[in-house]
Design an enzyme around this catalytic site. Structure first.
Site, mmCIF file in Angstrom:
data_model
loop_
_atom_site.group_PDB
_atom_site.id
_atom_site.type_symbol
_atom_site.label_atom_id
_atom_site.label_comp_id
_atom_site.label_asym_id
_atom_site.label_seq_id
_atom_site.Cartn_x
_atom_site.Cartn_y
_atom_site.Cartn_z
ATOM 1 N N HIS A 148 -0.102 66.563 -22.930
ATOM 2 C CA HIS A 148 0.321 67.355 -24.084
ATOM 3 C C HIS A 148 -0.334 68.725 -24.073
ATOM 4 C CE1 HIS A 148 2.063 68.431 -27.881
ATOM 5 N NE2 HIS A 148 2.784 67.331 -27.813
ATOM 6 N N GLY A 149 0.501 69.742 -24.005
ATOM 7 C CA GLY A 149 0.016 71.122 -24.054
ATOM 8 C C GLY A 149 -0.642 71.593 -22.776
ATOM 9 N N GLY A 179 5.316 68.572 -19.447
ATOM 10 C CA GLY A 179 6.717 68.939 -19.599
ATOM 11 C C GLY A 179 6.947 70.407 -19.859
ATOM 12 N N ASN A 192 7.874 65.575 -17.478
ATOM 13 C CA ASN A 192 8.654 65.321 -18.694
ATOM 14 C C ASN A 192 9.844 66.293 -18.715
ATOM 15 O OD1 ASN A 192 9.576 65.722 -21.398
ATOM 16 N ND2 ASN A 192 7.790 64.638 -22.152
ATOM 17 N N GLU A 230 -2.838 56.869 -23.048
ATOM 18 C CA GLU A 230 -2.605 58.272 -22.693
ATOM 19 C C GLU A 230 -3.370 59.116 -23.698
ATOM 20 O OE1 GLU A 230 1.347 59.664 -21.732
ATOM 21 O OE2 GLU A 230 0.825 61.702 -22.349
ATOM 22 N N ARG A 239 17.087 64.699 -30.757
ATOM 23 C CA ARG A 239 17.174 66.171 -30.708
ATOM 24 C C ARG A 239 17.270 66.688 -29.273
ATOM 25 N NH1 ARG A 239 11.135 67.964 -32.611
ATOM 26 N NH2 ARG A 239 11.676 66.705 -34.413
ATOM 27 N N HIS A 249 11.269 61.321 -23.666
ATOM 28 C CA HIS A 249 10.996 60.850 -25.032
ATOM 29 C C HIS A 249 12.328 60.777 -25.768
ATOM 30 C CE1 HIS A 249 8.555 61.601 -29.037
ATOM 31 N NE2 HIS A 249 9.302 60.506 -29.083
ATOM 32 N N HIS A 277 12.838 68.973 -22.216
ATOM 33 C CA HIS A 277 13.311 70.295 -22.629
ATOM 34 C C HIS A 277 14.483 70.816 -21.796
ATOM 35 C CE1 HIS A 277 10.639 70.199 -25.871
ATOM 36 N NE2 HIS A 277 9.571 70.120 -25.112
ATOM 37 N N THR A 302 5.191 66.084 -30.658
ATOM 38 C CA THR A 302 4.316 65.008 -31.114
ATOM 39 C C THR A 302 2.965 65.576 -31.557
ATOM 40 O OG1 THR A 302 5.359 63.718 -29.376
ATOM 41 C CG2 THR A 302 3.476 62.714 -30.494
ATOM 42 N N GLU A 360 8.895 57.301 -23.379
ATOM 43 C CA GLU A 360 8.134 57.571 -24.617
ATOM 44 C C GLU A 360 8.996 57.231 -25.811
ATOM 45 O OE1 GLU A 360 6.731 61.501 -25.310
ATOM 46 O OE2 GLU A 360 5.773 61.568 -23.367
ATOM 47 N N ARG A 418 13.797 60.535 -28.966
ATOM 48 C CA ARG A 418 13.377 60.637 -30.369
ATOM 49 C C ARG A 418 14.419 60.006 -31.268
ATOM 50 N NH1 ARG A 418 9.013 64.594 -31.009
ATOM 51 N NH2 ARG A 418 9.275 64.212 -33.214
HETATM 52 N N1 PXP Z 1 2.680 63.048 -23.360
HETATM 53 C C1 PXP Z 1 3.231 62.714 -24.541
HETATM 54 C C2 PXP Z 1 2.930 61.372 -25.117
HETATM 55 C C3 PXP Z 1 4.106 63.584 -25.201
HETATM 56 O O1 PXP Z 1 4.638 63.242 -26.396
HETATM 57 C C4 PXP Z 1 4.428 64.822 -24.591
HETATM 58 C C5 PXP Z 1 5.410 65.745 -25.262
HETATM 59 O O2 PXP Z 1 6.652 65.149 -25.313
HETATM 60 C C6 PXP Z 1 3.840 65.114 -23.359
HETATM 61 C C7 PXP Z 1 2.954 64.226 -22.767
HETATM 62 C C8 PXP Z 1 4.148 66.395 -22.640
HETATM 63 O O3 PXP Z 1 3.689 67.466 -23.394
HETATM 64 P P1 PXP Z 1 4.064 68.962 -22.970
HETATM 65 O O4 PXP Z 1 5.552 69.073 -23.075
HETATM 66 O O5 PXP Z 1 3.324 69.793 -23.946
HETATM 67 O O6 PXP Z 1 3.603 69.129 -21.547
#
Ligand code: PXP
Length: 252
Positions: free
Chosen positions: A195-196, A217, A12, A156, A54, A48, A15, A106, A75, A50
């Site tokens: 995520h995370g 990401g 991802n 996911e 942003r 993503h 950032h 998210t 996304e 948004r």
């Molecule tokens: N999957 C989804 C659906 C997300 O919204 C995000 C964050 O944009 C990620 C994965 C990646 O998360 P992270 O940036 O915490 O690795």
């Protein structure tokens, strides 16, 4: 280990765009980051877009789709505006996520159970673009069953609670993710997660055999900023050193 036994990595690059948008510059470019990710072995790229734009901008999505030879996971919120963009982009996969303006990132998965008919319409419209449809959900049996009911190709699983928990609670969250992956796989859907996830907590998730792809990401971009720091400072120092020598030379 053969290729099909390895979990895929979707990188991802949101950032990279966060950093660019902070100054309104043209750099750093998510397209370039996506290409570097490709050369390092990434199996896919995630962005993503948004509603508040942003970080990722519309042109980033089109540029990455058109120029990077990897599957694009787009996304998006299940809004009319985003569905219209998805139909133009024609990504490999659209991942529907909940979106709140005030959130930092998210928070929580999509509540499929309470939006069955609206999401079923979104899924079937997006399918017309040829994209697979993924739903970002909490590791919850009811959400998985509802996702199957509305025709999702992929779920996911949200790993945010796992990532934030410690010790026993983290073990419980890991078990939830394993059970959810087993159920979704049994129902015939592809299972992704994300995520995370970071360099210390990803192995246990990557070991879950039903998981096909992890989308990561923030931790990757954060690490890149540290591992790239030496080279970046060194290159600027070279310019400073070279500039004084050059002007002295011109004065001769
Ligand atoms: N999957 C989804 C659906 C997300 O919204 C995000 C964050 O944009 C990620 C994965 C990646 O998360 P992270 O940036 O915490 O690795």
């Amino acid at each position: 280990m053969s290729e099909h036994q390895c979990v895929h990595l979707g990188v991802n690059v949101d950032h990279i765009a966060t950093l660019r948008q902070a100054r309104g510059t043209t750099y750093p470019d998510p397209l370039q980051a996506a290409d570097i990710a490709r050369t390092a072995g990434a199996d896919g790229v995630t962005v993503h877009l948004r509603e508040d734009r942003r970080h990722i901008q519309d042109y980033d999505v089109f540029n990455i789709k058109n120029e990077i030879a990897l599957p694009l996971n787009f996304e998006m919120a299940a809004s009319d505006e985003m569905i219209e963009i998805a139909l133009k982009v024609r990504p490999h996969e659209c991942c529907l996520v909940p979106e709140k303006r005030e959130e930092l990132t998210t928070e929580g998965g999509l509540d499929v159970v309470s939006q069955v008919s609206a999401l079923a319409d979104a899924v079937s419209t997006i399918r017309q673009s040829g994209a697979l449809v993924s739903l970002f959900i909490d590791p919850d049996a009811e959400q998985i069953q509802a996702s199957k009911k509305i025709g999702a190709d992929i779920v996911e699983l949200h790993t945010g609670n796992y990532a934030q928990a410690q010790d026993e609670l983290q073990e419980q969250e890991l078990k939830r993710l394993k059970d959810a992956a087993t159920l979704a796989n049994k129902l015939g859907m592809q299972v992704n997660a994300g995520h995370g996830l970071h360099y210390q907590n990803t192995s246990a998730i990557a070991a879950i055999p039903e998981i096909v792809c992890l989308n990561i990401g923030h931790a990757i971009i954060a690490r890149a900023s540290m591992t790239g720091m030496y080279e970046a400072v060194f290159a600027m120092k070279q310019i400073l050193n070279g500039a004084r020598l050059e002007s002295e030379g011109q004065g001769l």
